[in-house]
Design an enzyme around this catalytic site. Structure first.
Site, PDB file in Angstrom:
ATOM      1  NE  ARG A  52      52.665  76.698  64.166  1.00 41.68           N
ATOM      2  CZ  ARG A  52      53.235  75.655  64.738  1.00 41.68           C
ATOM      3  NH1 ARG A  52      54.717  75.852  65.285  1.00 41.68           N
ATOM      4  NH2 ARG A  52      52.644  74.576  64.965  1.00 41.68           N
ATOM      5  CG  LEU A  53      50.154  80.292  70.771  1.00 34.48           C
ATOM      6  CD1 LEU A  53      49.180  80.737  71.938  1.00 34.48           C
ATOM      7  CD2 LEU A  53      51.461  80.661  71.211  1.00 34.48           C
ATOM      8  CG  ASP A  54      54.199  74.406  69.017  1.00 36.09           C
ATOM      9  OD1 ASP A  54      54.267  74.841  67.997  1.00 36.09           O
ATOM     10  OD2 ASP A  54      55.481  74.254  70.017  1.00 36.09           O
ATOM     11  NE  ARG A  55      45.610  68.737  68.810  1.00 37.29           N
ATOM     12  CZ  ARG A  55      45.147  67.853  68.264  1.00 37.29           C
ATOM     13  NH1 ARG A  55      45.885  67.281  67.336  1.00 37.29           N
ATOM     14  NH2 ARG A  55      43.817  67.334  68.516  1.00 37.29           N
ATOM     15  CG  HIS A 162      58.644  72.345  69.033  1.00 35.00           C
ATOM     16  ND1 HIS A 162      58.636  71.055  68.743  1.00 35.00           N
ATOM     17  CD2 HIS A 162      57.352  72.899  68.781  1.00 35.00           C
ATOM     18  CE1 HIS A 162      57.452  70.569  68.259  1.00 35.00           C
ATOM     19  NE2 HIS A 162      56.657  71.644  68.299  1.00 35.00           N
TER      20      HIS A 162
END
Length: 257
Positions: A52-55, A162
């Site tokens: 995933r990548l943060d929004r 994060h």
């Protein structure tokens, strides 16, 4: 349409725009644009997420085209066989490279992790950084008459939530545009004076062995227009020419979390 940076019969990788969710989430029921659904419609087949990548983060997002390949890629990520390189613009002068070895407690979401245990021990977390460029601009933000910024390359050795944002904040060089762990005055200053309000964190490269063929792959995602605009204003054009140029025709809401 999203920029497809690699595709074969087993995997597909796209350049995820900042502000896009990877998939539908009950945490944001009003959002209508998602990477997975867009890619599925674009290539005409189902896709499987493997990381995933943060929004608010842009860059390389790799997906599998079958459940078997998804399992193989997920295992590679879990075993740290896939190397990631990010670029970031941070507050202050970073004049040399280094390593942040700082264990972090799990960061829980107030809604999604409502029932999760909050007393877990901090997890080992390691990130490496490299100094690429620095600039000082005559902009009074806070108590100083000038503002300093640096362009850095970041390589996470572990994959905590994060992690890069928290590690750079820990060494007093928060990433510009980070509203959770960053410097809010610097975020506002960069947005007002340079017209760039996005999180300045971009997943530039993924280095991996193809899960089926074993071929060594380097997947590269270039910078978007807001990022490139800030590079130009800071006099950093040409520092990483292989990452320059790309525009996203579709827009999505920005969310710096």
């Amino acid at each position: 349409m999203l920029e497809i940076i690699y595709q074969d019969e087993h995997i597909v990788a796209v350049n995820k725009p900042a502000g896009w969710l990877v998939h539908r989430s009950w945490l944001d029921r009003n959002e209508t644009v998602f990477v997975m659904q867009t890619v599925r419609d674009q290539i005409g087949q189902h896709v499987y997420t493997v990381h995933r990548l943060d929004r608010p983060t842009s860059g390389v997002l790799l997906m599998a085209l079958s459940s078997d390949v998804a399992r193989m890629l997920s295992l590679q990520f879990e075993q740290h066989q896939i190397q990631k390189t990010y670029h970031a613009v941070v507050r202050g002068y970073v004049l040399e490279g280094g390593t942040v070895d700082y264990a972090m407690a799990e960061e829980l979401d107030k809604i999604a992790d409502k029932f999760a245990k909050s007393d877990k021990a901090p997890q080992p977390s390691v990130s490496h950084y490299e100094a690429l460029a620095q600039v000082e601009v005559p902009l009074a933000i806070g108590r100083y008459e000038t503002a300093r910024y640096s362009l850095v390359a970041l390589k996470p050795e572990t994959g905590r939530k994060h992690q890069l944002r928290r590690h750079m904040a820990h060494i007093r060089h928060p990433i510009i545009g980070d509203s959770t762990h960053g410097d809010l005055r610097q975020n506002r200053g960069v947005a007002q004076h340079f017209g760039c309000s996005r999180l300045m964190l971009h997943a530039s490269h993924l280095h991996l062995n193809h899960p089926v063929t074993g071929e060594a792959l380097t997947l590269t995602a270039r910078w978007d227009e807001p990022w490139q605009g800030l590079m130009s204003q800071f006099g950093w054009s040409g520092i990483a020419p292989h990452l320059e140029r790309v525009e996203f025709p579709l827009t999505a809401s920005q969310d710096n979390e």
